[in-house]
Design an enzyme around this catalytic site. Sequence first.
Site, PDB file in Angstrom:
ATOM      1  N   SER A 131      13.714  16.419 -21.204  1.00 12.52           N
ATOM      2  CA  SER A 131      12.982  16.268 -19.939  1.00 12.52           C
ATOM      3  C   SER A 131      12.108  17.464 -19.571  1.00 12.52           C
ATOM      4  O   SER A 131      11.302  17.366 -18.649  1.00 12.52           O
ATOM      5  CB  SER A 131      13.955  16.018 -18.791  1.00 12.52           C
ATOM      6  OG  SER A 131      14.247  14.655 -18.736  1.00 12.52           O
ATOM      7  N   LYS A 151       8.475  16.697 -19.382  1.00  2.82           N
ATOM      8  CA  LYS A 151       7.886  15.781 -18.392  1.00  2.82           C
ATOM      9  C   LYS A 151       6.811  16.409 -17.496  1.00  2.82           C
ATOM     10  O   LYS A 151       5.730  15.827 -17.350  1.00  2.82           O
ATOM     11  CB  LYS A 151       8.991  15.131 -17.552  1.00  2.82           C
ATOM     12  CG  LYS A 151       9.812  14.125 -18.365  1.00  2.82           C
ATOM     13  CD  LYS A 151      11.041  13.635 -17.614  1.00  2.82           C
ATOM     14  CE  LYS A 151      11.830  12.641 -18.451  1.00  2.82           C
ATOM     15  NZ  LYS A 151      13.127  12.314 -17.885  1.00  2.82           N
ATOM     16  N   TYR A 196       7.293   8.533 -26.255  1.00  4.68           N
ATOM     17  CA  TYR A 196       8.189   9.210 -25.313  1.00  4.68           C
ATOM     18  C   TYR A 196       9.335   9.929 -26.052  1.00  4.68           C
ATOM     19  O   TYR A 196       9.638  11.090 -25.783  1.00  4.68           O
ATOM     20  CB  TYR A 196       8.725   8.198 -24.295  1.00  4.68           C
ATOM     21  CG  TYR A 196       9.789   8.774 -23.391  1.00  4.68           C
ATOM     22  CD1 TYR A 196       9.473   9.703 -22.409  1.00  4.68           C
ATOM     23  CD2 TYR A 196      11.134   8.407 -23.546  1.00  4.68           C
ATOM     24  CE1 TYR A 196      10.465  10.255 -21.604  1.00  4.68           C
ATOM     25  CE2 TYR A 196      12.122   8.944 -22.744  1.00  4.68           C
ATOM     26  CZ  TYR A 196      11.785   9.863 -21.775  1.00  4.68           C
ATOM     27  OH  TYR A 196      12.763  10.423 -20.980  1.00  4.68           O
ATOM     28  N   VAL A 200      18.301  17.675 -20.741  1.00  4.12           N
ATOM     29  CA  VAL A 200      19.697  17.489 -21.188  1.00  4.12           C
ATOM     30  C   VAL A 200      20.057  18.219 -22.482  1.00  4.12           C
ATOM     31  O   VAL A 200      21.233  18.351 -22.800  1.00  4.12           O
ATOM     32  CB  VAL A 200      20.066  15.991 -21.359  1.00  4.12           C
ATOM     33  CG1 VAL A 200      20.150  15.279 -20.032  1.00  4.12           C
ATOM     34  CG2 VAL A 200      19.144  15.300 -22.327  1.00  4.12           C
TER      35      VAL A 200
HETATM   36  N1  GLU Z   1      15.050  11.897 -23.798  1.00  2.00           N
HETATM   37  C1  GLU Z   1      15.991  11.956 -22.738  1.00  2.00           C
HETATM   38  C2  GLU Z   1      16.173  10.590 -22.105  1.00  2.00           C
HETATM   39  O1  GLU Z   1      15.229   9.908 -21.889  1.00  2.00           O
HETATM   40  C3  GLU Z   1      15.550  12.967 -21.727  1.00  2.00           C
HETATM   41  C4  GLU Z   1      16.558  13.134 -20.629  1.00  2.00           C
HETATM   42  C5  GLU Z   1      16.590  14.479 -19.964  1.00  2.00           C
HETATM   43  O2  GLU Z   1      16.428  15.528 -20.577  1.00  2.00           O
HETATM   44  O3  GLU Z   1      16.788  14.466 -18.746  1.00  2.00           O
HETATM   45  O4  GLU Z   1      17.255  10.149 -21.837  1.00  2.00           O
END
Ligand code: GLU
Length: 324
Positions: free
Chosen positions: A77, A80, A207, A277
């Site tokens: 994330s 993002k 993604y 995460v």
């Molecule tokens: N690729 C992870 C997901 O979509 C990212 C989640 C995160 O780091 O919050 O679940």
Amino acid sequence: MAKLKLYFGLRTMDLFKINELLQELYQKYQPCFEGQKADYIPELSKANQDDFALSVMSVDGESFNAGATQIPFTLQSLSKPFVYGLALELQGRDKILSKVGVEPTGEAFNSIIELEKNSHRPYNPMINSGAIAICSLIEGEKSNDRLHKVINLFERLCRKSLQIHEEVYCSEKATAHRNRAIAYLLANFNIIEEKSEASIEDLLDLYFKQCSILVNSTDLASMAATLANGGIQPNSKELIYSKEYNRDILSLMFTCGMYDTAGEWAYSVGLPAKSGVSGGIIAVVPGKLGIAAYSPLIDGHGHSIRAERAIKEFVSRLNLNIFS
Ligand code: GLU
């Protein structure tokens, strides 16, 4: 003169203290083994729980490091806010706002109930639904062109070539039933243009690959320092984000960057931040510093425990809360 201007508000003494403080915080929090590695993406559970790294970059490109700062991990994330900025640059604010909102949810990052009531927009780009919708706005003739734009963005932010962690990417792709459900929901409400199964899968691929880009904590600090420096990469001096979009990114990190504890962060740390995460956290001190920390043991909200504690103490010891 330049230094005086750039470090306005951060005492020269503080700058000299940064290396020392990072070493101290590394020693203090390294023995903490609370938390667990993320395992809903099975490959993430293979991270080494001993790894802990702290990095800071000033807005004039000076780098400060402690611990395992060369250990690579995937962005997850943490990607993002940066891809959101890219979408703003490519499409402009009106188009982006027509597809993704700017309200915090108070929900976990992967909540499925995350579309606004009437518009059906995802609440914000820091949660999965918003980030998937943002991916859809990175246009390209072929899926590789879109991926190229995303990787190129991070390469400019980190000033080096970057790789995708194939195993993490495949592991997420194989287990992403929830993100797949979100993408279909977005297609149903015309938030994304992709409608066929193949094009939705292509979008999800983008993604997952964005989330699987490998960086280390020094790279993360350079990304955060670019945001601290008004969108200009401190070392290359390249303008990555225009001032207004850089501001948009920071506003959203402030209100939505820390999952369902964004309010607590805003209250206790007082800085725009983003967590992922895989165990990374970045915080931005506008006009001064980019702060980054990595350690794979996370709490129930998805925040790295060592990283969160170390950043909180760093910010409080140097009095960096923007409201203080
Ligand atoms: N690729 C992870 C997901 O979509 C990212 C989640 C995160 O780091 O919050 O679940």
